[in-house]
Design a protein around this motif. Structure first.
Motif, PDB file in Angstrom:
ATOM      1  N   TRP A  84     -11.821   0.301  -6.494  1.00 49.79           N
ATOM      2  CA  TRP A  84     -11.971   0.649  -5.082  1.00 49.79           C
ATOM      3  C   TRP A  84     -12.081  -0.620  -4.251  1.00 49.79           C
ATOM      4  O   TRP A  84     -12.668  -1.598  -4.694  1.00 49.79           O
ATOM      5  N   ASP A  85     -11.544  -0.594  -3.025  1.00 51.75           N
ATOM      6  CA  ASP A  85     -11.826  -1.672  -2.085  1.00 51.75           C
ATOM      7  C   ASP A  85     -12.705  -1.135  -0.962  1.00 51.75           C
ATOM      8  O   ASP A  85     -13.067   0.050  -0.953  1.00 51.75           O
ATOM      9  N   HIS A  86     -13.071  -2.002  -0.024  1.00 53.03           N
ATOM     10  CA  HIS A  86     -13.988  -1.576   1.040  1.00 53.03           C
ATOM     11  C   HIS A  86     -13.307  -0.729   2.118  1.00 53.03           C
ATOM     12  O   HIS A  86     -13.961  -0.285   3.041  1.00 53.03           O
ATOM     13  N   TYR A  87     -12.012  -0.473   1.992  1.00 55.57           N
ATOM     14  CA  TYR A  87     -11.298   0.441   2.892  1.00 55.57           C
ATOM     15  C   TYR A  87     -11.089   1.804   2.241  1.00 55.57           C
ATOM     16  O   TYR A  87     -10.297   2.618   2.724  1.00 55.57           O
ATOM     17  N   GLN A  88     -11.751   2.047   1.117  1.00 54.47           N
ATOM     18  CA  GLN A  88     -11.653   3.305   0.355  1.00 54.47           C
ATOM     19  C   GLN A  88     -10.255   3.554  -0.196  1.00 54.47           C
ATOM     20  O   GLN A  88      -9.823   4.696  -0.349  1.00 54.47           O
ATOM     21  N   ARG A  89      -9.566   2.456  -0.503  1.00 57.48           N
ATOM     22  CA  ARG A  89      -8.277   2.560  -1.195  1.00 57.48           C
ATOM     23  C   ARG A  89      -8.520   2.315  -2.677  1.00 57.48           C
ATOM     24  O   ARG A  89      -9.421   1.569  -3.061  1.00 57.48           O
TER      25      ARG A  89
ATOM     26  N   THR B  95       0.840  -1.204   0.000  1.00 59.62           N
ATOM     27  CA  THR B  95       0.000   0.000   0.000  1.00 59.62           C
ATOM     28  C   THR B  95       0.873   1.252   0.000  1.00 59.62           C
ATOM     29  O   THR B  95       1.806   1.356   0.794  1.00 59.62           O
TER      30      THR B  95
ATOM     31  N   ARG C 264      -4.751   6.787  -1.507  1.00 54.90           N
ATOM     32  CA  ARG C 264      -4.137   5.564  -0.997  1.00 54.90           C
ATOM     33  C   ARG C 264      -4.373   4.472  -2.032  1.00 54.90           C
ATOM     34  O   ARG C 264      -5.495   4.264  -2.472  1.00 54.90           O
TER      35      ARG C 264
ATOM     36  N   ARG D 163      -3.777   0.391  -3.064  1.00 53.80           N
ATOM     37  CA  ARG D 163      -3.494  -0.993  -2.669  1.00 53.80           C
ATOM     38  C   ARG D 163      -3.141  -1.757  -3.942  1.00 53.80           C
ATOM     39  O   ARG D 163      -3.875  -1.712  -4.921  1.00 53.80           O
TER      40      ARG D 163
END
Length: 173
Positions: free
Chosen positions: A111-116, A47, A66, A68
């Motif tokens: 996008w992932d579920h951590y807003q990355r 990351t 951010r 990932r």
């Protein structure tokens, strides 16, 4: 050198054959649609924080984001330090030093579920960062649908790194 690979190829300055793996999977060149960002910070082995050099239809902001890396997972540095986390972070920092240009290409979801943001990354000189980390034994290949465009390649590179005992595969029990 990759274990168990026969080297063939062009000429080096000492007139010996240059190392070109004959059995290793082909690592992809940077895609034509990849876009440049400037690296601001390396959080851990998979990351980073970067900012767009020119916002586009994929990343519309010039604020730092951010990112990932898709298709890989490295040991965690927090909340508890896992074996090889520091080495994976250091290697990513060598590949993508702060202030350097990194090239990003999406897979399916960005996008992932951590807003990355989720991207495959290439260094400015064309190295596929996701693969470089797996080859070194810093990362394992992971399959998270629908972003599986390079999974087969990364899994093959992981198997080679494991069998050679590179990085975490030789150091962590």
């Amino acid at each position: 050198m990759i274990a168990g690979v026969v080297w063939i190829g062009a000429t080096r300055s000492d007139d010996a054959p240059a190392p070109v793996p004959s059995a290793a999977p082909a690592v992809p060149d940077r895609p034509a649609g990849a876009f440049p960002l400037t690296v601001r910070y390396v959080y851990d082995g998979d990351t980073i924080q970067a900012e767009m050099q020119q916002p586009n239809e994929v990343v519309t902001t010039s604020h730092p984001i951010r990112i990932r890396l898709i298709g890989i997972d490295t040991p965690e540095g927090t909340p508890a330090l896992e074996c090889w986390a520091a080495e994976a972070r250091a290697h990513l920092g060598e590949l993508l030093p702060e202030g350097s240009t990194v090239w990003a290409a999406p897979d399916r979801d960005t996008w992932d579920h951590y807003q990355r943001r989720l991207f495959h990354l290439w260094t400015d000189d064309g190295r596929f960062v996701n693969a470089e980390l797996v080859i070194a034994g810093d990362a394992e290949a992971i399959r998270i649908q629908p972003n599986v465009g390079y999974f087969d390649l990364l899994a093959a590179l992981e198997a080679d790194a494991q069998s050679a005992g590179r990085g975490r595969w030789g150091a962590c029990g």
